[in-house]
Motif scaffolding. Sequence first.
Motif, PDB file in Angstrom:
ATOM      1  N   LYS A   1      -2.865  28.767  16.220  1.00 53.22           N
ATOM      2  CA  LYS A   1      -4.301  29.079  16.099  1.00 53.22           C
ATOM      3  C   LYS A   1      -4.972  28.142  15.091  1.00 53.22           C
ATOM      4  CE  LYS A   1      -3.246  33.821  17.242  1.00 53.22           C
ATOM      5  NZ  LYS A   1      -3.362  35.197  16.822  1.00 53.22           N
TER       6      LYS A   1
ATOM      7  N   GLU B   1      -0.605  40.260  26.431  1.00 53.09           N
ATOM      8  CA  GLU B   1      -0.952  40.388  25.015  1.00 53.09           C
ATOM      9  C   GLU B   1      -1.979  41.503  24.839  1.00 53.09           C
ATOM     10  OE1 GLU B   1      -0.173  36.553  22.658  1.00 53.09           O
ATOM     11  OE2 GLU B   1      -2.111  36.329  23.592  1.00 53.09           O
TER      12      GLU B   1
ATOM     13  N   ILE C   1      -2.561  42.165  18.757  1.00 50.73           N
ATOM     14  CA  ILE C   1      -2.595  40.759  18.334  1.00 50.73           C
ATOM     15  C   ILE C   1      -3.062  40.644  16.890  1.00 50.73           C
ATOM     16  CG2 ILE C   1      -3.640  38.499  18.731  1.00 50.73           C
ATOM     17  CD1 ILE C   1      -3.857  39.234  21.658  1.00 50.73           C
ATOM     18  N   GLY C   2      -2.200  40.108  16.055  1.00 53.37           N
ATOM     19  CA  GLY C   2      -2.549  39.857  14.665  1.00 53.37           C
ATOM     20  C   GLY C   2      -2.791  41.115  13.854  1.00 53.37           C
TER      21      GLY C   2
ATOM     22  N   GLY D   1       2.009  39.898  20.672  1.00 60.12           N
ATOM     23  CA  GLY D   1       1.324  40.930  19.893  1.00 60.12           C
ATOM     24  C   GLY D   1       2.216  41.377  18.755  1.00 60.12           C
ATOM     25  N   SER D   2       2.058  40.716  17.586  1.00 56.33           N
ATOM     26  CA  SER D   2       2.815  41.087  16.383  1.00 56.33           C
ATOM     27  C   SER D   2       4.329  41.023  16.568  1.00 56.33           C
ATOM     28  CB  SER D   2       2.370  42.472  15.885  1.00 56.33           C
ATOM     29  OG  SER D   2       0.991  42.433  15.553  1.00 56.33           O
TER      30      SER D   2
ATOM     31  N   GLY E   1       2.082  34.556  17.365  1.00 57.26           N
ATOM     32  CA  GLY E   1       1.050  33.984  16.500  1.00 57.26           C
ATOM     33  C   GLY E   1       1.582  33.802  15.088  1.00 57.26           C
ATOM     34  N   GLY E   2       1.285  34.772  14.231  1.00 53.69           N
ATOM     35  CA  GLY E   2       1.598  34.667  12.800  1.00 53.69           C
ATOM     36  C   GLY E   2       3.029  34.255  12.503  1.00 53.69           C
TER      37      GLY E   2
HETATM   38  C1  PEP Z   1      -0.987  35.335  19.510  1.00 54.37           C
HETATM   39  O1  PEP Z   1      -1.491  34.532  18.761  1.00 54.37           O
HETATM   40  O2  PEP Z   1      -0.926  35.112  20.715  1.00 54.37           O
HETATM   41  C2  PEP Z   1      -0.435  36.553  18.917  1.00 54.37           C
HETATM   42  C3  PEP Z   1       0.135  37.408  19.703  1.00 54.37           C
HETATM   43  O3  PEP Z   1      -0.568  36.701  17.553  1.00 54.37           O
HETATM   44  P1  PEP Z   1       0.359  37.609  16.611  1.00 54.37           P
HETATM   45  O4  PEP Z   1       1.795  37.319  16.983  1.00 54.37           O
HETATM   46  O5  PEP Z   1       0.031  37.174  15.221  1.00 54.37           O
HETATM   47  O6  PEP Z   1       0.010  39.026  16.872  1.00 54.37           O
END
Ligand code: PEP
Length: 318
Positions: free
Chosen positions: A76, A228, A233-234, A273-274, A295-296
């Motif tokens: 991101k 997702e 998410i996040g 998703g996390s 993501g993170g």
């Molecule tokens: C993403 O960026 O697609 C995501 C799922 O983020 P996170 O893993 O931080 O929830």
Amino acid sequence: MAVASTSLASQLSGPKSISSYSGLRRSCSKLDHTQSLSLFQHLHSQLRLSSSSRKASRGIVAMAGTGKFFVGGNWKCNGTKDSISKLVSDLNSAKLEADVDVVVAPPFLYIDKVKNSLTDRIEISGQNSWVGKGGAFTGEISVEQLKDIGATWVILDTQKGGMSLEKMISFIGKKAAYALNEGLGVIACIGEKLEEREAGKTFDICFQQLKAFADAVHSWDDIVIAYEPVWAIGTGKVASPEQAQEVHVAVRDWLKKNVSPEVASKTRIIYGGSVNGGNSAELAKKEDIDGFLVGGASLKGPEFATIINSVTAKKVAA
Ligand code: PEP
């Protein structure tokens, strides 16, 4: 085989298993004809795909699909020259299982730097792309530019940009079709908002988003579907393995009915998703979870490697 058998046993409990789809469909106590047929087709495909030929060829049994495990890292809008150098160095020295496709999506500004320093073992993705050929579109990145700089994938998110579902539907399919025609792989993101889940609309929303892609694309060879849920998410709120699995299996069934059994079998359906190093193995054990979009946790090299290597949770000892 042990994992698949356990799952089959729980699904064979019929009405109980259907009512356990709470929060996704309104509860029902009896299976109607369509549901019975759908359940039968699903069980049949599970039995077929969990067969000994699959086991013999790859040693992976907890997989309903036939595609290779796929893990994407979406960086991101994170990173600086220094932090990205460190992340690349950690990824270059990480020991990664061989039977996983790995892709990272750096911010556009850093793709060139990452491409020139990251091991070829890991492919590069854009985080978005323009719907057609580049031109006077301020702030956009074209498919041609992504290819020029060495990217082989693009993430296309149905929830991006706060568009209405109607607008998104006409736009996202065109984006996917253009990227695919030009030779990029597409990570197609779908998922419901919390209020949609709570209203029992998860499947309806995901299927509408899937249809937006299906109506526009001619081939599914280079598409990975990322489920997702927006609420995960996040947020640190990961879907439980069961919540993720029940949407993934529904997505595979949708592909089977609306595209083809072959596409349903070969298309990777990954969860996002996390996801982190602590929960990826339990999620990976689910038959219809073919990998992750992270993501993170993809910003930490060792943790991202742990998530990639959770493919081992799909294997059983010979
Ligand atoms: C993403 O960026 O697609 C995501 C799922 O983020 P996170 O893993 O931080 O929830």
